[in-house]
Design an enzyme around this catalytic site. Structure first.
Site, PDB file in Angstrom:
ATOM      1  N   GLU A 277      -7.793  29.859  55.365  1.00 10.42           N
ATOM      2  CA  GLU A 277      -8.461  28.976  54.385  1.00 10.42           C
ATOM      3  C   GLU A 277      -9.977  29.081  54.527  1.00 10.42           C
ATOM      4  OE1 GLU A 277      -6.755  27.673  51.914  1.00 10.42           O
ATOM      5  OE2 GLU A 277      -5.067  28.619  52.920  1.00 10.42           O
ATOM      6  N   TRP A 280     -10.947  32.142  52.794  1.00  9.00           N
ATOM      7  CA  TRP A 280     -10.999  31.980  51.331  1.00  9.00           C
ATOM      8  C   TRP A 280     -12.388  31.523  50.913  1.00  9.00           C
ATOM      9  CZ3 TRP A 280      -8.345  33.512  47.282  1.00  9.00           C
ATOM     10  CH2 TRP A 280      -6.988  33.798  47.392  1.00  9.00           C
ATOM     11  N   TRP A 308      -9.421  28.507  23.416  1.00  7.98           N
ATOM     12  CA  TRP A 308      -9.036  27.230  24.017  1.00  7.98           C
ATOM     13  C   TRP A 308      -9.074  26.127  22.976  1.00  7.98           C
ATOM     14  CZ3 TRP A 308      -6.986  27.929  28.598  1.00  7.98           C
ATOM     15  CH2 TRP A 308      -7.491  28.898  29.476  1.00  7.98           C
ATOM     16  N   ASN A 343      -5.874  19.836  48.042  1.00  7.77           N
ATOM     17  CA  ASN A 343      -5.870  21.190  47.480  1.00  7.77           C
ATOM     18  C   ASN A 343      -4.697  21.422  46.537  1.00  7.77           C
ATOM     19  OD1 ASN A 343      -6.756  24.008  47.331  1.00  7.77           O
ATOM     20  ND2 ASN A 343      -4.867  24.425  48.431  1.00  7.77           N
ATOM     21  N   TRP A 361     -11.044  26.182  31.265  1.00 10.97           N
ATOM     22  CA  TRP A 361     -11.222  25.908  32.694  1.00 10.97           C
ATOM     23  C   TRP A 361     -12.650  25.469  32.988  1.00 10.97           C
ATOM     24  CZ3 TRP A 361     -14.865  28.952  35.196  1.00 10.97           C
ATOM     25  CH2 TRP A 361     -15.232  30.155  34.574  1.00 10.97           C
ATOM     26  N   TRP A 384     -10.857  27.295  40.089  1.00 10.43           N
ATOM     27  CA  TRP A 384     -10.569  27.121  38.656  1.00 10.43           C
ATOM     28  C   TRP A 384     -10.145  28.430  38.011  1.00 10.43           C
ATOM     29  CZ3 TRP A 384      -9.385  23.210  35.649  1.00 10.43           C
ATOM     30  CH2 TRP A 384      -9.623  21.934  36.150  1.00 10.43           C
TER      31      TRP A 384
HETATM   32  C1  LIG Z   1      -9.417  23.989  41.124  1.00 15.14           C
HETATM   33  C2  LIG Z   1      -9.930  23.988  42.555  1.00 15.14           C
HETATM   34  C3  LIG Z   1     -11.233  23.576  42.808  1.00 15.14           C
HETATM   35  C4  LIG Z   1     -11.724  23.570  44.121  1.00 15.14           C
HETATM   36  N1  LIG Z   1     -13.023  23.170  44.343  1.00 15.14           N
HETATM   37  C5  LIG Z   1     -13.524  23.206  45.599  1.00 15.14           C
HETATM   38  C6  LIG Z   1     -14.865  22.824  45.846  1.00 15.14           C
HETATM   39  O1  LIG Z   1     -15.633  22.489  44.937  1.00 15.14           O
HETATM   40  N2  LIG Z   1     -15.306  22.853  47.154  1.00 15.14           N
HETATM   41  C7  LIG Z   1     -14.493  23.229  48.185  1.00 15.14           C
HETATM   42  O2  LIG Z   1     -14.942  23.219  49.335  1.00 15.14           O
HETATM   43  N3  LIG Z   1     -13.219  23.606  47.957  1.00 15.14           N
HETATM   44  C8  LIG Z   1     -12.702  23.608  46.708  1.00 15.14           C
HETATM   45  N4  LIG Z   1     -11.409  23.977  46.505  1.00 15.14           N
HETATM   46  C9  LIG Z   1     -10.605  24.453  47.644  1.00 15.14           C
HETATM   47  C10 LIG Z   1      -9.790  23.385  48.395  1.00 15.14           C
HETATM   48  O3  LIG Z   1      -9.082  22.600  47.503  1.00 15.14           O
HETATM   49  C11 LIG Z   1     -10.636  22.489  49.293  1.00 15.14           C
HETATM   50  O4  LIG Z   1     -11.495  23.271  50.083  1.00 15.14           O
HETATM   51  C12 LIG Z   1      -9.760  21.651  50.221  1.00 15.14           C
HETATM   52  O5  LIG Z   1      -8.915  20.817  49.458  1.00 15.14           O
HETATM   53  C13 LIG Z   1     -10.626  20.806  51.135  1.00 15.14           C
HETATM   54  O6  LIG Z   1      -9.844  20.015  52.000  1.00 15.14           O
HETATM   55  P1  LIG Z   1      -9.906  20.256  53.576  1.00 15.14           P
HETATM   56  O7  LIG Z   1     -11.304  20.249  54.034  1.00 15.14           O
HETATM   57  O8  LIG Z   1      -8.954  19.296  54.201  1.00 15.14           O
HETATM   58  O9  LIG Z   1      -9.366  21.739  53.651  1.00 15.14           O
HETATM   59  P2  LIG Z   1      -8.549  22.489  54.780  1.00 15.14           P
HETATM   60  O10 LIG Z   1      -7.196  22.748  54.243  1.00 15.14           O
HETATM   61  O11 LIG Z   1      -8.659  21.801  56.074  1.00 15.14           O
HETATM   62  O12 LIG Z   1      -9.297  23.906  54.849  1.00 15.14           O
HETATM   63  C14 LIG Z   1     -10.418  24.131  55.715  1.00 15.14           C
HETATM   64  C15 LIG Z   1     -11.613  24.560  54.924  1.00 15.14           C
HETATM   65  O13 LIG Z   1     -11.389  25.820  54.311  1.00 15.14           O
HETATM   66  C16 LIG Z   1     -12.052  25.879  53.050  1.00 15.14           C
HETATM   67  N5  LIG Z   1     -11.053  26.096  52.011  1.00 15.14           N
HETATM   68  C17 LIG Z   1      -9.763  25.695  52.025  1.00 15.14           C
HETATM   69  N6  LIG Z   1      -9.126  26.127  50.923  1.00 15.14           N
HETATM   70  C18 LIG Z   1     -10.022  26.798  50.204  1.00 15.14           C
HETATM   71  C19 LIG Z   1      -9.968  27.480  48.958  1.00 15.14           C
HETATM   72  N7  LIG Z   1      -8.838  27.583  48.239  1.00 15.14           N
HETATM   73  N8  LIG Z   1     -11.103  28.049  48.494  1.00 15.14           N
HETATM   74  C20 LIG Z   1     -12.245  27.987  49.206  1.00 15.14           C
HETATM   75  N9  LIG Z   1     -12.354  27.359  50.389  1.00 15.14           N
HETATM   76  C21 LIG Z   1     -11.260  26.774  50.876  1.00 15.14           C
HETATM   77  C22 LIG Z   1     -12.749  24.553  52.852  1.00 15.14           C
HETATM   78  O14 LIG Z   1     -14.077  24.699  53.260  1.00 15.14           O
HETATM   79  C23 LIG Z   1     -11.977  23.627  53.787  1.00 15.14           C
HETATM   80  O15 LIG Z   1     -12.722  22.543  54.251  1.00 15.14           O
HETATM   81  C24 LIG Z   1     -10.894  23.997  45.180  1.00 15.14           C
HETATM   82  C25 LIG Z   1      -9.580  24.412  44.911  1.00 15.14           C
HETATM   83  C26 LIG Z   1      -9.109  24.405  43.611  1.00 15.14           C
HETATM   84  C27 LIG Z   1      -7.696  24.851  43.347  1.00 15.14           C
END
Ligand SMILES: Cc1cc2nc3c(=O)[nH]c(=O)nc-3n(C[C@H](O)[C@H](O)[C@H](O)COP(=O)(O)OP(=O)(O)OC[C@H]3O[C@@H](n4cnc5c(N)ncnc54)[C@H](O)[C@@H]3O)c2cc1C
Length: 471
Positions: A277, A280, A308, A343, A361, A384
Site C-alpha cells: 500500500e 501504491w 458523462w 479505502n 470521475w 479515481w
Molecule cells: C477514489 C479514491 C481516492 C483516494 N484518495 C486518496 C487521497 O486523496 N489521499 C490518500 O492518501 N489516499 C487516497 N486513496 C487511497 C486510500 O484509500 C487511502 O490512502 C487509505 O484509505 C488511507 O487509510 P490508511 O492510512 O488507514 O491506509 P493504510 O491501509 O494503512 O495504508 C497505508 C498508507 O499507504 C498509502 N495508501 C494506501 N492505499 C493507497 C492507494 N490505493 N493509493 C495510494 N496510497 C495508498 C496511504 O498513504 C496510507 O496511509 C484513495 C483511494 C481511492 C479508491
C-alpha cells in the site's frame, strides 16, 4: 553556511526530515519557517477538515521546535514575496525545503527559485516525501511504469534508506535575529465549524503513536481487516503522510522491525500487504510526475470523450449521502462528518458515481479533494481513475462493482451502514443493504428510495464506454 531558512511545507515534523536535517548539518543556524498561503496558489482545494488538521499540526510543530530552542517563524502571504524579504531580515544565504510533487506546486517552486536568485539567496530542494521519485524507477526500456506489480517489484529490489536524525537542541550561544511571526487564521473549530470534533488529531507525536500502536499488533492482521470498514483495520496514517507529520523512512523502519517479529507466515504476509500500500502511494506519485496530464484528464486520452451525464441532482444526492444505497450513503456521510473514508468505501462510492450515476470521475475527484483530510492529488487522482477505468493500472471498464454485493461482502452485519444511516435502525440484518425490499418499512423510515437502479445503469455504462471504443 552561516544561516539557512528551513521552509516547512508538507513536512511538518522535526524527525526524519531530509531538508531540515541537511540544513542542521550544513548551517551554523537554522531558521524554521512556515508560510500560510491561499490554497489556490498551490493548486489544491483545502476544505475545513484538512485545514483544521494542518493548523493543528503546525501548532504541534511550533511546540516541538520551542522545546528544542527554535522559534517557528510564521508568515501569511505569497511565498515568492515573503521568502526573499525574510532571507534578507534573517541574513540567510539559502532556503532549504522538501520537494513537492504536484505540477502546480512545482511551477511555483520555479518562480520561487528565480525570486530568491534575484535576491542572491540559494534555494535547495530535497527528496523527502517518498523513497523513490520521478524517474528513479524505470522499466528496462527506460520508460516510467504504468502497471503496479512490476513497479513494486523494482521498488522492492532497491535498498531502503534509514530515517534521518531528529533536529537537535539549538546551541544556546547561537544568536538568532528576532523575527516577527504572523497569526495563523482561525481553525474551523474556533469559528464553530461542526467538523472538528470528529476529524483525526494532527501533529508529529500523534503520528508516531499511531505508528507504534499499529506496528505493535494490528499490522499482523492487516491483510484481512483492511477490507472491512467497520473494523478500522488500516494504519490511519494517510493524513500524516499527507501533511508530513511522519516520515516515510520512519514508517518503513517500523514495518521492518515488526516484520522481523511476525509470529507466522500469515502475519509476515500482512506486513508485505501493508508495504504494497505504501508503494501504491509512490506509484501514483511517479505517475503524476511522468504523466502530469492526469491532473487534467484521463490517462487514456480516448476516455476524455466519454459522454458523462450532467445530472446535478444525482451529484448532490451522492455528495449528501442520499442515493438510497446504504453503503454509499453511509460512506459519504462519514466523509462529510469526519474528513475520512475507508479505502474499500472510496472504491465503492467512486464506482457508484462513475458507473451507476454515470457522472464524471473528475466531479468526484474534486469533491474528495475538498473533503478529505488526507486529500493528495496523486493518490486521489490515481484512485479515481482506477475506479472509473480511465487510468494507468485501472480496473477494466467492464468491471463494475455491484453496491449491494460489495456491501454484503465487506459490511456483512451492516454495522458500518447502521452507524452512519440511522434511518435504517428498524431494518433486519438481511435487508440492511437492500431496504427497498420492504417498501412499507422504507416509507416509514424516511430513508430515500434508490435514485437509480443498478442493473439498468450498468448496461448504460457499458454502452457509454463501448461508444468511445468504437470511435
Ligand atoms: C477514489 C479514491 C481516492 C483516494 N484518495 C486518496 C487521497 O486523496 N489521499 C490518500 O492518501 N489516499 C487516497 N486513496 C487511497 C486510500 O484509500 C487511502 O490512502 C487509505 O484509505 C488511507 O487509510 P490508511 O492510512 O488507514 O491506509 P493504510 O491501509 O494503512 O495504508 C497505508 C498508507 O499507504 C498509502 N495508501 C494506501 N492505499 C493507497 C492507494 N490505493 N493509493 C495510494 N496510497 C495508498 C496511504 O498513504 C496510507 O496511509 C484513495 C483511494 C481511492 C479508491
Amino acid at each position: 553556511m552561516k544561516t539557512v531558512i528551513h521552509w516547512f511545507r508538507r513536512d511538518l515534523r522535526v524527525r526524519d526530515n531530509v531538508a531540515l536535517s541537511e540544513a542542521a548539518r550544513r548551517a551554523e543556524q537554522v531558521i524554521p519557517v512556515f508560510i500560510f498561503e491561499a490554497a489556490s496558489r498551490t493548486g489544491t482545494d483545502v476544505g475545513a477538515a484538512r485545514l483544521a488538521f494542518l493548523l493543528q499540526s503546525v501548532e504541534s510543530l511550533r511546540q516541538e521546535l520551542a522545546e528544542l530552542g527554535h522559534a517557528l517563524v510564521i508568515r501569511c502571504g505569497p511565498a515568492e514575496e515573503i521568502l526573499p524579504k525574510l532571507a534578507k531580515e534573517a541574513g540567510a544565504q539559502a532556503v532549504f525545503a522538501n520537494k513537492r510533487h504536484e505540477p502546480c506546486a512545482q511551477h511555483r517552486d520555479e518562480r520561487i527559485t528565480s525570486a530568491l536568485l534575484n535576491a542572491g539567496v540559494g534555494f535547495e530542494l530535497f527528496k523527502d516525501a517518498v523513497v523513490w521519485e520521478e524517474t528513479e524507477i524505470l522499466t528496462q526500456a527506460g520508460n516510467p511504469y504504468t502497471v503496479f506489480t512490476p513497479y513494486s517489484k523494482a521498488w522492492k529490489s532497491k535498498p531502503i534508506p534509514s530515517p534521518r536524525p531528529k533536529l537537535t537542541i539549538r546551541h544556546p550561544a547561537s544568536r538568532i535575529p528576532h523575527l516577527r511571526s504572523d497569526t495563523l487564521p482561525a481553525t474551523p473549530d474556533e469559528v464553530g465549524h461542526p467538523l472538528l470534533q470528529k476529524i483525526p488529531p494532527g501533529g508529529e507525536l500523534v503520528a508516531l503513536e499511531l505508528l507504534r500502536r499499529f506496528m505493535a499488533g494490528p499490522v499482523y492482521g492487516y491483510g484481512m481487516s483492511r477490507n472491512f470498514p467497520a473494523l478500522d483495520g488500516g494504519s490511519n496514517l494517510s493524513p500524516h503522510l499527507r501533511a508530513g507529520t511522519i516520515g516515510i523512512r520512519t514508517i518503513l523502519a517500523g514495518l521492518n522491525k515488526a516484520k522481523g517479529k511476525a509470529a507466522n507466515a500469515e502475519a509476515a504476509k500482512s506486513c508485505e500487504t501493508f508495504l504494497n500500500e505504501l508503494i501504491w502511494r509512490e506509484f501514483y506519485t511517479q505517475v503524476l510526475h511522468n504523466f502530469p496530464r492526469v491532473a487534467q484528464g484521463a490517462f487514456r486520452p480516448e476516455y476524455d470523450r466519454l459522454q458523462w451525464s450532467e445530472n446535478h441532482d444525482h451529484f448532490a444526492a451522492w455528495c449528501a449521502g442520499r442515493t438510497g444505497y446504504p453503503i454509499v450513503d453511509g460512506a459519504m456521510r462519514c466523509l462529510n462528518a469526519t474528513g475520512t473514508m475507508h479505502n474499500r468505501l472510496r472504491m465503492i462510492v467512486a464506482m457508484f458515481l462513475t458507473k451507476d450515476l454515470l457522472l464524471s470521475w473528475q466531479w468526484g475527484e474534486r469533491y474528495f479533494m475538498q473533503q478529505l483530510v488526507d486529500g493528495d492529488l496523486a493518490a486521489n487522482n490515481g484512485g479515481w481513475q482506477w475506479s472509473a477505468g480511465t487510468g494507468t493500472d485501472a480496473a477494466p471498464y467492464f468491471r463494475i462493482f455491484n453496491p449491494v454485493s460489495q456491501a454484503e461482502k465487506f459490511d456483512p452485519g451492516g454495522d458500518f451502514a447502521r452507524r452512519w444511516v440511522p434511518e435504517l435502525a428498524g431494518f433486519p440484518g438481511d435487508l440492511i443493504h437492500q431496504p427497498w425490499k420492504n417498501l412499507p418499512l422504507l416509507e416509514k423510515s424516511k430513508y430515500p428510495p434508490r435514485i437509480v437502479l443498478h442493473e439498468e445503469q450498468r448496461l448504460k455504462c457499458l454502452a457509454l464506454f463501448k461508444a468511445v471504443k468504437k470511435i
